[in-house]
Design a protein around this motif. Structure first.
Motif, PDB file in Angstrom:
ATOM      1  N   ALA A 122       0.859  -1.312   0.037  1.00 14.79           N
ATOM      2  CA  ALA A 122       0.105   0.136   0.121  1.00 14.79           C
ATOM      3  C   ALA A 122       0.912   1.271   0.042  1.00 14.79           C
ATOM      4  CB  ALA A 122      -0.760   0.064   1.062  1.00 14.79           C
ATOM      5  N   ASN A 123       1.934   1.319   0.707  1.00 15.41           N
ATOM      6  CA  ASN A 123       2.923   2.604   1.031  1.00 15.41           C
ATOM      7  C   ASN A 123       3.407   2.680  -0.594  1.00 15.41           C
ATOM      8  OD1 ASN A 123       2.429   2.978   3.349  1.00 15.41           O
ATOM      9  ND2 ASN A 123       3.795   1.730   4.117  1.00 15.41           N
ATOM     10  N   ILE A 124       3.920   1.672  -1.171  1.00 14.95           N
ATOM     11  CA  ILE A 124       4.641   1.684  -2.447  1.00 14.95           C
ATOM     12  C   ILE A 124       3.564   2.200  -3.398  1.00 14.95           C
ATOM     13  CG2 ILE A 124       5.729   0.151  -4.428  1.00 14.95           C
ATOM     14  CD1 ILE A 124       6.801  -1.555  -2.535  1.00 14.95           C
ATOM     15  N   ALA A 125       2.339   1.746  -3.606  1.00 16.95           N
ATOM     16  CA  ALA A 125       1.366   2.138  -4.532  1.00 16.95           C
ATOM     17  C   ALA A 125       1.095   3.647  -4.145  1.00 16.95           C
ATOM     18  CB  ALA A 125       0.000   1.433  -4.174  1.00 16.95           C
ATOM     19  N   SER A 126       0.908   4.009  -2.798  1.00 18.17           N
ATOM     20  CA  SER A 126       0.878   5.439  -2.464  1.00 18.17           C
ATOM     21  C   SER A 126       2.022   6.512  -3.205  1.00 18.17           C
ATOM     22  CB  SER A 126       0.701   5.871  -1.270  1.00 18.17           C
ATOM     23  OG  SER A 126      -0.461   5.011  -0.584  1.00 18.17           O
ATOM     24  N   ASN A 127       3.307   5.942  -2.786  1.00 18.35           N
ATOM     25  CA  ASN A 127       4.183   6.741  -3.456  1.00 18.35           C
ATOM     26  C   ASN A 127       4.186   6.875  -4.803  1.00 18.35           C
ATOM     27  OD1 ASN A 127       5.297   7.145  -0.876  1.00 18.35           O
ATOM     28  ND2 ASN A 127       6.567   5.273  -0.839  1.00 18.35           N
ATOM     29  N   ILE A 128       3.966   5.804  -5.446  1.00 16.51           N
ATOM     30  CA  ILE A 128       3.902   6.046  -7.125  1.00 16.51           C
ATOM     31  C   ILE A 128       2.812   6.884  -7.593  1.00 16.51           C
ATOM     32  CG2 ILE A 128       3.358   4.574  -9.328  1.00 16.51           C
ATOM     33  CD1 ILE A 128       4.383   2.171  -7.901  1.00 16.51           C
ATOM     34  N   GLN A 129       1.927   6.955  -6.867  1.00 13.69           N
ATOM     35  CA  GLN A 129       0.581   7.770  -7.117  1.00 13.69           C
ATOM     36  C   GLN A 129       1.047   9.405  -6.821  1.00 13.69           C
ATOM     37  OE1 GLN A 129      -3.264   6.614  -5.384  1.00 13.69           O
ATOM     38  NE2 GLN A 129      -3.568   5.904  -7.567  1.00 13.69           N
ATOM     39  N   ARG A 130       1.667   9.560  -5.619  1.00 13.62           N
ATOM     40  CA  ARG A 130       2.443  10.799  -5.394  1.00 13.62           C
ATOM     41  C   ARG A 130       3.309  11.264  -6.565  1.00 13.62           C
ATOM     42  NH1 ARG A 130       2.491  10.047  -0.534  1.00 13.62           N
ATOM     43  NH2 ARG A 130       4.361   9.039  -0.228  1.00 13.62           N
ATOM     44  N   LEU A 131       4.142  10.342  -6.859  1.00 14.92           N
ATOM     45  CA  LEU A 131       5.399  10.735  -7.684  1.00 14.92           C
ATOM     46  C   LEU A 131       4.770  11.015  -8.941  1.00 14.92           C
ATOM     47  CD1 LEU A 131       8.332  11.298  -8.213  1.00 14.92           C
ATOM     48  CD2 LEU A 131       8.511   8.778  -8.919  1.00 14.92           C
ATOM     49  N   LEU A 132       3.890  10.376  -9.430  1.00 13.92           N
ATOM     50  CA  LEU A 132       3.456  10.558 -10.859  1.00 13.92           C
ATOM     51  C   LEU A 132       2.032  11.307 -10.776  1.00 13.92           C
ATOM     52  CD1 LEU A 132       4.079   7.159 -12.658  1.00 13.92           C
ATOM     53  CD2 LEU A 132       5.539   9.356 -12.733  1.00 13.92           C
ATOM     54  N   ASP A 133       1.875  12.467  -9.992  1.00 14.10           N
ATOM     55  CA  ASP A 133       0.648  13.421  -9.946  1.00 14.10           C
ATOM     56  C   ASP A 133       0.722  13.939 -11.276  1.00 14.10           C
ATOM     57  OD1 ASP A 133      -1.400  14.404  -9.357  1.00 14.10           O
ATOM     58  OD2 ASP A 133      -0.279  15.981  -7.912  1.00 14.10           O
ATOM     59  N   PRO A 134      -0.483  13.970 -11.914  1.00 13.49           N
ATOM     60  CA  PRO A 134      -0.666  14.576 -13.077  1.00 13.49           C
ATOM     61  C   PRO A 134      -0.551  15.983 -13.112  1.00 13.49           C
ATOM     62  CG  PRO A 134      -2.423  12.995 -13.020  1.00 13.49           C
ATOM     63  CD  PRO A 134      -1.546  13.224 -11.724  1.00 13.49           C
ATOM     64  N   SER A 135      -0.375  16.705 -12.007  1.00 17.84           N
ATOM     65  CA  SER A 135      -0.199  18.071 -11.861  1.00 17.84           C
ATOM     66  C   SER A 135       1.375  18.561 -11.639  1.00 17.84           C
ATOM     67  CB  SER A 135      -0.940  18.659 -10.798  1.00 17.84           C
ATOM     68  OG  SER A 135      -0.917  18.183  -9.405  1.00 17.84           O
ATOM     69  N   GLY A 136       2.108  17.358 -11.331  1.00 18.70           N
ATOM     70  CA  GLY A 136       3.537  17.527 -10.713  1.00 18.70           C
ATOM     71  C   GLY A 136       4.600  17.412 -11.939  1.00 18.70           C
ATOM     72  N   ILE A 137       5.826  18.051 -11.682  1.00 19.28           N
ATOM     73  CA  ILE A 137       6.704  18.343 -12.451  1.00 19.28           C
ATOM     74  C   ILE A 137       7.164  16.973 -13.252  1.00 19.28           C
ATOM     75  CG2 ILE A 137       8.961  18.973 -12.845  1.00 19.28           C
ATOM     76  CD1 ILE A 137       8.460  21.401 -11.235  1.00 19.28           C
ATOM     77  N   PRO A 138       7.406  15.812 -12.149  1.00 15.40           N
ATOM     78  CA  PRO A 138       8.139  14.688 -12.684  1.00 15.40           C
ATOM     79  C   PRO A 138       7.208  13.935 -13.690  1.00 15.40           C
ATOM     80  CG  PRO A 138       8.259  14.552 -10.336  1.00 15.40           C
ATOM     81  CD  PRO A 138       7.268  15.805 -10.700  1.00 15.40           C
ATOM     82  N   TYR A 139       5.864  13.976 -13.579  1.00 19.55           N
ATOM     83  CA  TYR A 139       4.942  13.183 -14.282  1.00 19.55           C
ATOM     84  C   TYR A 139       5.061  14.142 -15.923  1.00 19.55           C
ATOM     85  CZ  TYR A 139       0.100  12.716 -16.689  1.00 19.55           C
ATOM     86  OH  TYR A 139      -0.668  12.412 -17.540  1.00 19.55           O
ATOM     87  N   ASN A 140       4.775  15.385 -15.967  1.00 16.66           N
ATOM     88  CA  ASN A 140       4.713  16.058 -17.046  1.00 16.66           C
ATOM     89  C   ASN A 140       6.033  16.128 -17.799  1.00 16.66           C
ATOM     90  OD1 ASN A 140       2.082  17.765 -17.302  1.00 16.66           O
ATOM     91  ND2 ASN A 140       2.591  17.931 -15.318  1.00 16.66           N
ATOM     92  N   THR A 141       7.281  16.002 -17.101  1.00 18.29           N
ATOM     93  CA  THR A 141       8.491  15.870 -17.812  1.00 18.29           C
ATOM     94  C   THR A 141       8.449  14.454 -18.352  1.00 18.29           C
ATOM     95  OG1 THR A 141       9.490  17.105 -16.246  1.00 18.29           O
ATOM     96  CG2 THR A 141      11.071  15.671 -17.473  1.00 18.29           C
TER      97      THR A 141
END
Length: 431
Positions: free
Chosen positions: A291-310
């Motif tokens: 559950a923690n890994i899944a939450s971290n992935i969703q937080r990292l690849l948030d569509p409004s975030g810089i990592p996702y858009n990059t």
């Protein structure tokens, strides 16, 4: 004035007017089916889920707005588009398919038939996948096996029916049928989006709305510029007549700035949002580590975030180059030029011609790839600049609408020219 004159010519042309009315009739039937939902679905929760997921929103665009309603045409043309992409990729792997594509109209018709066959199982698998996703989100109630089978069959049949509608428009209507169906779905949702914006209108947001309108106009102009952009490559042909004299003719290879169209965005968004989609399934796992890994992935690849858009931007650029390599086969073009006695000025036939075409294609594609990447992340840019989180239509939707309008207008103009030519020829014969 040009478009008013074009409209007058269309109204005077009986055959073209008949085609336009037929296309409008198919649009009407399509929109009626789009409002017939599959029973047992919480529509309010379903639309909330789509508003929170860019992947589902993009799939809804290509389904013509039917997926958000979970209608009998929920999948729209997504399976057909996927089947077409798969068939194009398979032509690179299997030489027999590549040879079939070179056989002209008969070969293309057989490949289209294979694409239709492939669409059926893809539609069934995607229908089942969408059902599982909605069941996990508690949007659709539990059903028995017989009801599930009927649901999958209904949605699959809806996709086949919509594919048939598209082919009818291509054959008896105006424009490319598949593109026109997608266009109708996007445009059909605009009144709803405008109503939602007006209902929550805030006078303090006037400045942001003006910025958004200016951005939309700039994007439309950019799409027209890139879509119409060509790099003509001059080709000389040598011809020897029966008397032994040699003559030379000149032609051009119109190398498009955007060879790939909207396909790279489909590839990229599917890949970049795949981890977050799977993470959503395991976010409520009883295993705390998972559950923690899944939450971290969703937080990292948030569509409004810089990592996702990059990552999204770089994937679109990469897939643009990949698909351009598939669509613009420089080896095949160089071999065809050799067989037809053609050559590029200052470039030797064969391998040097291929290298030159590769060089020019890579340079031209860079501009198109960067532009498509910016179009893909346009919703995030628009939200940052305007603070408007509910955009009526995103960059991908704008790209599809503008391209379809340009292509359809050109087809209508060419049909009007042919009609004028036939009229002049008939008059000359009666004299």
């Amino acid at each position: 004035m040009k478009y008013l004159e074009l409209l007058r010519k269309i109204l005077r042309n009986k055959e073209l007017k008949k085609k336009l009315l037929f296309t409008a009739f198919i649009f009407l039937i399509f929109r009626i089916f789009a409002q017939v939902p599959v029973p047992g679905v919480d529509i309010v929760s379903l639309r909330r889920l789509f508003s929170e997921s860019q992947l589902l929103s993009l799939l809804d665009i290509f389904s013509g707005g039917t997926l958000a309603n979970f209608s009998v045409m929920s999948l729209g043309l997504n399976p057909y588009i996927n089947a077409s992409i798969i068939m194009q990729l398979l032509q690179m792997v299997f030489p027999k398919l590549e040879e079939l594509a070179k056989e002209g109209e008969s070969g293309r018709e057989r490949i289209n038939q294979y694409t239709r066959y492939l669409t059926v199982p893809l539609a069934a698998v995607q229908a089942f996948g969408i059902f599982i996703l909605l069941r996990n989100q508690q949007i659709v109630s539990a059903v028995n096996p017989l009801t599930l089978i009927s649901l999958v069959l209904s949605i699959t049949t809806g996709t086949i029916l919509l594919m048939w509608f598209g082919e009818l428009i291509t054959e008896k209507g105006v424009g490319n049928g598949i593109s026109m169906i997608i266009f109708a779905g996007i445009v059909g949702r605009l009144p709803i989006g405008l109503f939602q914006q007006v209902s929550v209108f805030d006078p303090s947001q006037i400045r942001n709305i003006i910025i958004f309108i200016v951005m939309a106009l700039v994007v439309v102009v950019g799409i027209v510029f890139v879509t119409e952009g060509r790099r003509p490559i001059k080709v000389h042909y040598s011809r020897r007549s029966a008397s032994g004299q040699t003559s030379a003719t000149t032609s051009f290879i119109p190398l498009r700035v955007n060879q790939a169209g909207v396909i790279p965005i489909i590839f990229a968004v599917s890949l970049v949002l795949l981890p977050t989609t799977f993470a959503g399934f395991f976010e409520r796992s009883p295993n705390q580590a998972i559950a923690n890994i899944a939450s971290n992935i969703q937080r990292l690849l948030d569509p409004s975030g810089i990592p996702y858009n990059t990552i999204y931007f770089l994937l679109v650029v990469g897939f643009t180059y990949f698909y351009t390599t598939v669509a613009f086969n420089t080896k095949q073009i160089s071999e065809m030029l050799m067989k037809q006695g053609g050559f590029l000025p200052g470039i030797r036939p064969g391998s040097p011609t291929k290298k030159f075409l590769d060089y020019v294609s890579m340079r031209i594609t860079l501009f198109g790839a960067v532009f498509l990447g910016l179009i893909a992340i346009l919703p995030s840019i628009g939200q940052i600049l305007t603070n408007i989180t509910t955009l009526i239509i995103g960059g991908t939707g704008l790209l599809i609408v503008v391209v379809v309008i340009l292509e359809t207008t050109k087809q209508i103009e060419s049909q009007l020219v042919m009609s004028d030519y036939d009229t002049m020829f008939a008059r000359s014969r009666t004299r």
